[in-house]
Scaffold this motif. Structure first.
Motif, short mmCIF file in Angstrom:
data_model
loop_
_atom_site.label_atom_id
_atom_site.label_comp_id
_atom_site.label_asym_id
_atom_site.label_seq_id
_atom_site.Cartn_x
_atom_site.Cartn_y
_atom_site.Cartn_z
N ALA A 73 44.71 32.51 39.45
CA ALA A 73 45.53 33.72 39.34
C ALA A 73 44.92 34.70 38.33
O ALA A 73 44.86 35.91 38.57
CB ALA A 73 46.96 33.36 38.93
N ALA A 74 44.43 34.19 37.21
CA ALA A 74 43.81 35.06 36.20
C ALA A 74 42.55 35.72 36.74
O ALA A 74 42.33 36.92 36.54
CB ALA A 74 43.50 34.25 34.94
N ASP A 75 41.70 34.95 37.43
CA ASP A 75 40.48 35.52 37.99
C ASP A 75 40.80 36.54 39.07
O ASP A 75 40.13 37.57 39.19
CB ASP A 75 39.57 34.42 38.55
N ARG B 135 43.55 38.42 39.24
CA ARG B 135 44.01 39.63 38.55
C ARG B 135 42.84 40.42 37.97
O ARG B 135 42.79 41.65 38.07
CB ARG B 135 45.00 39.28 37.43
N GLN B 136 41.88 39.73 37.39
CA GLN B 136 40.71 40.38 36.83
C GLN B 136 39.89 41.07 37.93
O GLN B 136 39.43 42.21 37.75
CB GLN B 136 39.85 39.36 36.09
N MET C 50 41.02 42.19 40.77
CA MET C 50 41.79 43.33 41.25
C MET C 50 41.67 44.51 40.28
O MET C 50 41.52 45.66 40.70
CB MET C 50 43.26 42.94 41.45
N ALA C 51 41.74 44.23 38.99
CA ALA C 51 41.60 45.29 38.00
C ALA C 51 40.21 45.93 38.08
O ALA C 51 40.07 47.16 38.00
CB ALA C 51 41.85 44.73 36.59
N ARG D 280 39.99 48.18 41.14
CA ARG D 280 40.70 49.46 40.92
C ARG D 280 39.84 50.43 40.12
O ARG D 280 39.84 51.62 40.38
CB ARG D 280 42.02 49.21 40.21
#
Length: 98
Positions: free
Chosen positions: A84-86, A88-89, A91-92, A95
């Protein structure tokens, strides 16, 4: 991405987690979809199916030391958290680039 060597124990672990997760999701999902609404009067069908799964899995889990089960549970949780952390990273980063 790193390639795995023949002695890599992570790749087979991840593959087994995926195989098991997909199989359980498919089977339990199909059962849940196919059960009549009154299959377990007064009970949530999903909870009943999970209880049945616990009964099925119990002999395998009880055949090992409790510490092994606690460590395996923690490992699966850490694996999930890391994924999940990877994600999110990634995705950021996407963006910022896009």
């Amino acid at each position: 991405m790193t390639s795995s060597s023949p002695a890599d124990h992570v790749q087979p672990f991840v593959e087994e987690v995926l195989r098991t997760g997909v199989m359980l999701t498919d089977v339990l999902g199909s059962l849940l979809d196919d059960l009549p609404e009154d299959a377990f009067p007064g009970e949530h069908a999903g909870a009943v199916l999970i209880e049945m799964l616990v009964g099925t899995v119990r002999p395998a889990v009880e055949a090992v030391e409790e510490r092994t089960v606690v460590e395996a549970t923690a490992l699966l949780g850490a694996m999930s958290d890391r994924f999940a952390a990877d994600l999110r990273q990634a995705m950021a980063l996407a963006r910022r680039i896009g």
